[in-house]
Design an enzyme around this catalytic site. Structure first.
Site, mmCIF file in Angstrom:
data_model
loop_
_atom_site.group_PDB
_atom_site.id
_atom_site.type_symbol
_atom_site.label_atom_id
_atom_site.label_comp_id
_atom_site.label_asym_id
_atom_site.label_seq_id
_atom_site.Cartn_x
_atom_site.Cartn_y
_atom_site.Cartn_z
ATOM 1 N N TYR A 66 0.817 -1.223 0.000
ATOM 2 C CA TYR A 66 0.000 0.000 0.000
ATOM 3 C C TYR A 66 0.845 1.264 0.000
ATOM 4 O O TYR A 66 0.461 2.287 -0.582
ATOM 5 C CB TYR A 66 -1.009 -0.027 1.152
ATOM 6 C CG TYR A 66 -2.163 -0.914 0.783
ATOM 7 C CD1 TYR A 66 -2.225 -2.245 1.211
ATOM 8 C CD2 TYR A 66 -3.148 -0.461 -0.091
ATOM 9 C CE1 TYR A 66 -3.242 -3.080 0.799
ATOM 10 C CE2 TYR A 66 -4.175 -1.292 -0.510
ATOM 11 C CZ TYR A 66 -4.212 -2.614 -0.078
ATOM 12 O OH TYR A 66 -5.206 -3.441 -0.514
ATOM 13 N N HIS A 121 -14.574 2.062 -1.512
ATOM 14 C CA HIS A 121 -13.534 1.130 -1.069
ATOM 15 C C HIS A 121 -12.474 1.847 -0.245
ATOM 16 O O HIS A 121 -11.382 1.325 -0.046
ATOM 17 C CB HIS A 121 -12.899 0.411 -2.267
ATOM 18 C CG HIS A 121 -13.853 -0.521 -2.935
ATOM 19 N ND1 HIS A 121 -13.672 -1.002 -4.202
ATOM 20 C CD2 HIS A 121 -15.030 -1.055 -2.512
ATOM 21 C CE1 HIS A 121 -14.693 -1.803 -4.533
ATOM 22 N NE2 HIS A 121 -15.529 -1.839 -3.524
ATOM 23 N N CYS A 129 -6.553 3.157 13.094
ATOM 24 C CA CYS A 129 -5.963 2.384 14.199
ATOM 25 C C CYS A 129 -6.586 0.997 14.217
ATOM 26 O O CYS A 129 -7.773 0.831 13.943
ATOM 27 C CB CYS A 129 -6.245 3.108 15.523
ATOM 28 S SG CYS A 129 -5.589 2.213 16.945
ATOM 29 N N SER A 233 -14.838 -3.288 -14.373
ATOM 30 C CA SER A 233 -15.180 -4.608 -14.910
ATOM 31 C C SER A 233 -16.482 -5.096 -14.286
ATOM 32 O O SER A 233 -17.016 -6.126 -14.643
ATOM 33 C CB SER A 233 -14.063 -5.607 -14.573
ATOM 34 O OG SER A 233 -13.915 -5.657 -13.147
ATOM 35 N N ALA A 279 -11.609 6.195 -21.228
ATOM 36 C CA ALA A 279 -12.567 7.079 -20.531
ATOM 37 C C ALA A 279 -12.022 8.502 -20.471
ATOM 38 O O ALA A 279 -12.786 9.474 -20.539
ATOM 39 C CB ALA A 279 -12.801 6.553 -19.115
HETATM 40 C C1 BV8 Z 1 -18.406 -7.307 0.809
HETATM 41 C C2 BV8 Z 1 -9.693 -1.800 -2.185
HETATM 42 C C3 BV8 Z 1 -19.817 -8.233 2.378
HETATM 43 C C4 BV8 Z 1 -8.393 -2.443 -1.924
HETATM 44 C C5 BV8 Z 1 -11.104 -3.420 -3.334
HETATM 45 C C6 BV8 Z 1 -15.658 -14.788 -2.736
HETATM 46 C C7 BV8 Z 1 -14.721 -14.641 -1.722
HETATM 47 C C8 BV8 Z 1 -14.620 -13.466 -0.982
HETATM 48 C C9 BV8 Z 1 -15.475 -12.397 -1.239
HETATM 49 C C10 BV8 Z 1 -16.397 -12.569 -2.263
HETATM 50 C C11 BV8 Z 1 -16.489 -13.736 -2.998
HETATM 51 N N1 BV8 Z 1 -17.475 -13.557 -3.906
HETATM 52 C C12 BV8 Z 1 -17.991 -12.317 -3.777
HETATM 53 C C13 BV8 Z 1 -17.368 -11.712 -2.771
HETATM 54 C C14 BV8 Z 1 -17.598 -10.353 -2.299
HETATM 55 C C15 BV8 Z 1 -16.397 -9.530 -2.713
HETATM 56 C C16 BV8 Z 1 -16.277 -9.534 -4.204
HETATM 57 O O1 BV8 Z 1 -17.096 -8.949 -4.896
HETATM 58 N N2 BV8 Z 1 -15.221 -10.191 -4.678
HETATM 59 C C17 BV8 Z 1 -15.037 -10.289 -6.105
HETATM 60 C C18 BV8 Z 1 -13.543 -10.281 -6.414
HETATM 61 C C19 BV8 Z 1 -15.715 -11.572 -6.578
HETATM 62 N N3 BV8 Z 1 -16.687 -8.210 -2.250
HETATM 63 C C20 BV8 Z 1 -16.236 -7.879 -1.029
HETATM 64 O O2 BV8 Z 1 -15.564 -8.568 -0.317
HETATM 65 C C21 BV8 Z 1 -16.689 -6.509 -0.599
HETATM 66 N N4 BV8 Z 1 -17.300 -6.612 0.669
HETATM 67 O O3 BV8 Z 1 -18.969 -7.886 -0.074
HETATM 68 O O4 BV8 Z 1 -18.814 -7.287 2.070
HETATM 69 C C22 BV8 Z 1 -19.721 -8.408 3.821
HETATM 70 C C23 BV8 Z 1 -20.841 -8.099 4.560
HETATM 71 C C24 BV8 Z 1 -20.764 -8.276 5.899
HETATM 72 C C25 BV8 Z 1 -19.571 -8.726 6.492
HETATM 73 C C26 BV8 Z 1 -18.453 -8.994 5.727
HETATM 74 C C27 BV8 Z 1 -18.516 -8.831 4.372
HETATM 75 C C28 BV8 Z 1 -15.495 -5.593 -0.479
HETATM 76 C C29 BV8 Z 1 -14.860 -5.440 -1.839
HETATM 77 C C30 BV8 Z 1 -13.807 -4.359 -1.765
HETATM 78 C C31 BV8 Z 1 -12.481 -4.966 -2.096
HETATM 79 N N5 BV8 Z 1 -11.507 -3.876 -2.214
HETATM 80 N N6 BV8 Z 1 -10.231 -2.407 -3.382
HETATM 81 C C32 BV8 Z 1 -7.402 -2.076 -2.992
HETATM 82 O O5 BV8 Z 1 -7.716 -1.303 -3.915
HETATM 83 O O6 BV8 Z 1 -6.263 -2.557 -2.841
HETATM 84 S S1 BV8 Z 1 -11.755 -4.057 -4.765
HETATM 85 C C33 BV8 Z 1 -10.799 -3.659 -6.116
HETATM 86 O O7 BV8 Z 1 -11.552 -4.104 -7.250
HETATM 87 C C34 BV8 Z 1 -10.582 -2.194 -6.370
HETATM 88 O O8 BV8 Z 1 -11.277 -1.318 -5.517
HETATM 89 C C35 BV8 Z 1 -11.147 -2.032 -7.772
HETATM 90 O O9 BV8 Z 1 -11.545 -0.769 -8.058
HETATM 91 C C36 BV8 Z 1 -12.258 -2.982 -7.666
HETATM 92 C C37 BV8 Z 1 -13.058 -3.279 -8.856
HETATM 93 O O10 BV8 Z 1 -12.243 -3.426 -9.932
HETATM 94 P P1 BV8 Z 1 -12.376 -2.351 -11.130
HETATM 95 O O11 BV8 Z 1 -12.263 -0.983 -10.575
HETATM 96 O O12 BV8 Z 1 -13.572 -2.671 -11.924
HETATM 97 O O13 BV8 Z 1 -11.047 -2.634 -11.893
HETATM 98 P P2 BV8 Z 1 -10.773 -3.820 -12.925
HETATM 99 O O14 BV8 Z 1 -9.306 -3.866 -13.175
HETATM 100 O O15 BV8 Z 1 -11.488 -5.057 -12.471
HETATM 101 O O16 BV8 Z 1 -11.500 -3.341 -14.267
HETATM 102 C C38 BV8 Z 1 -10.975 -2.216 -14.959
HETATM 103 C C39 BV8 Z 1 -11.922 -1.981 -16.118
HETATM 104 O O17 BV8 Z 1 -11.518 -0.810 -16.799
HETATM 105 C C40 BV8 Z 1 -11.929 -3.106 -17.131
HETATM 106 O O18 BV8 Z 1 -13.266 -3.370 -17.497
HETATM 107 C C41 BV8 Z 1 -11.142 -2.519 -18.318
HETATM 108 O O19 BV8 Z 1 -11.648 -3.005 -19.545
HETATM 109 C C42 BV8 Z 1 -11.435 -1.066 -18.189
HETATM 110 N N7 BV8 Z 1 -10.404 -0.142 -18.679
HETATM 111 C C43 BV8 Z 1 -9.062 -0.306 -18.660
HETATM 112 N N8 BV8 Z 1 -8.470 0.812 -19.146
HETATM 113 C C44 BV8 Z 1 -9.478 1.704 -19.444
HETATM 114 C C45 BV8 Z 1 -10.716 1.093 -19.137
HETATM 115 N N9 BV8 Z 1 -11.901 1.713 -19.316
HETATM 116 C C46 BV8 Z 1 -11.867 2.972 -19.809
HETATM 117 N N10 BV8 Z 1 -10.721 3.635 -20.112
HETATM 118 C C47 BV8 Z 1 -9.519 3.029 -19.944
HETATM 119 N N11 BV8 Z 1 -8.385 3.687 -20.282
HETATM 120 ZN ZN ZN Z 2 -5.332 3.932 18.539
#
Ligand code: BV8
Ligand code: ZN
Length: 288
Positions: A66, A121, A129, A233, A279
């Site tokens: 990070y 996020h 903390c 995505s 974008a």
């Molecule tokens: C929750 C912060 C419930 C950290 C991020 C199985 C196991 C474990 C969990 C799950 C599971 N199945 C489902 C889940 C839930 C999980 C989830 O959805 N997982 C996914 C992977 C399946 N979600 C969670 O865990 C969330 N919490 O559900 O809580 C809960 C309730 C009660 C108690 C406990 C839990 C929390 C999710 C947050 C995770 N943190 N980020 C960090 O950044 O290090 S997620 C991470 O992915 C980033 O934030 C990122 O932004 C996000 C999404 O990805 P995108 O932004 O879409 O990026 P990506 O690369 O995927 O796509 C880019 C796109 O841009 C592409 O389409 C590409 O074509 C396009 N592109 C590229 N260049 C360009 C462009 N478009 C335009 N112009 C360009 N130039």
């Molecule tokens: Zn503290």
């Protein structure tokens, strides 16, 4: 009438608009996306780096990752896509919010209206903390390096796709940074001296209720006429649930992505426009 003209008519008449933003919006600013060919999660295992367990097992490794992401984001500049959304956020005659999955702070730096920006996020520039009895949160921490030790962690672009130098400088395809070497120098809470963590939402963690309430408040205050789905995505829940919610409420959908499903491009999906490409190029044109 072209897709762009149809979209601009809709935008002109729309009263309530949502932008759902992902890593693709910051791609032109040089920040890696997560799932593309050079994606972060292709080269790093998100389970090793973006989960509470990963931090518990090796906080030093997670902080290296990070601190490197902070460094990258601080070196990056907002692009014209960020500025176009920030401009729209200042139009008082529209009710407009941006829901961003990005933690890079670039929309804030582009001048996006604060009250209309929901960082679901979290942010690389927030630290929290880890003590259960302490609620200390540090916002807008732009120090780089974060601590002296994290300045020489050996992460750099070329390492992204092969290995990460461990702290003893040996090139190994492993993330195992010697924890003992790092943990003493990691950020500590000024109130209770407990280890601080990055203020981002990790996989498996629930999103901030305050943020979710803010978004739900907007969505429930009236029908949304248009949602723009920009550079995401749509993989991650619950961010990806907002598009269907607007569509079910009769709102139009405009997708801005380098990779768009052909049925959207063909115009086969009702009330949905697709603008294929960077974008950062499309938004200034489309929102003009
Ligand atoms: C929750 C912060 C419930 C950290 C991020 C199985 C196991 C474990 C969990 C799950 C599971 N199945 C489902 C889940 C839930 C999980 C989830 O959805 N997982 C996914 C992977 C399946 N979600 C969670 O865990 C969330 N919490 O559900 O809580 C809960 C309730 C009660 C108690 C406990 C839990 C929390 C999710 C947050 C995770 N943190 N980020 C960090 O950044 O290090 S997620 C991470 O992915 C980033 O934030 C990122 O932004 C996000 C999404 O990805 P995108 O932004 O879409 O990026 P990506 O690369 O995927 O796509 C880019 C796109 O841009 C592409 O389409 C590409 O074509 C396009 N592109 C590229 N260049 C360009 C462009 N478009 C335009 N112009 C360009 N130039
Ligand atoms: Zn503290």
């Amino acid at each position: 009438m072209s897709q762009l003209q149809e979209f601009q008519d809709c935008l002109r008449n729309a009263k309530r608009i949502v932008a759902l933003v992902g890593a693709g919006l910051s791609a032109s600013s040089g920040l890696p996306t997560f799932r593309g060919s050079q994606g972060l999660w292709k080269n790093f295992n998100m389970i090793d780096l973006a989960t509470p367990d990963a931090f518990y097992i090796d906080p030093g490794l997670v902080w290296q990752f990070y601190a490197w992401r902070r460094h990258q984001a601080l070196k990056a500049q907002p692009n014209s896509g960020h500025y176009a959304l920030a401009q729209l956020s200042k139009q008082t005659e529209k009710e407009f919010i941006t829901i961003t999955q990005n933690v890079d702070g670039l929309l804030t730096r582009a001048g996006h209206r604060k009250s209309g920006l929901h960082e679901i996020h979290g942010s690389l520039f927030e630290l929290r903390c880890t003590s259960f009895t302490c609620t200390y949160i540090e916002r807008n921490n732009y120090k780089d390096p974060l601590t002296k030790n994290l300045s020489d962690f050996g992460f750099d672009e070329d390492d992204l796709d092969t290995t990460m130098e461990t702290l003893d400088g040996v090139d190994e395809p492993t993330f195992a940074a010697p924890q003992a070497l790092l943990v003493d120098d990691l950020p500590k809470c000024p109130v209770c001296n407990t280890l601080m963590r990055p203020g981002v939402v990790w996989f498996g963690e629930s999103l901030s209720l305050r943020t979710l309430d803010g978004i739900d408040g907007f969505l429930q205050a009236g029908p949304v006429d248009l949602i723009m789905v920009i550079g995401t995505s749509g993989t991650v829940y619950p961010a990806n649930s907002y598009v269907d919610l607007v569509r079910r409420g009769g709102g139009a959908v405009a997708v801005f992505n380098t990779d768009i499903e052909s049925e959207i491009l063909r115009g086969d999906v009702a009330n949905t426009w697709g603008f294929q490409g960077d974008a950062a190029e499309w938004l200034p044109k489309a929102l003009d």
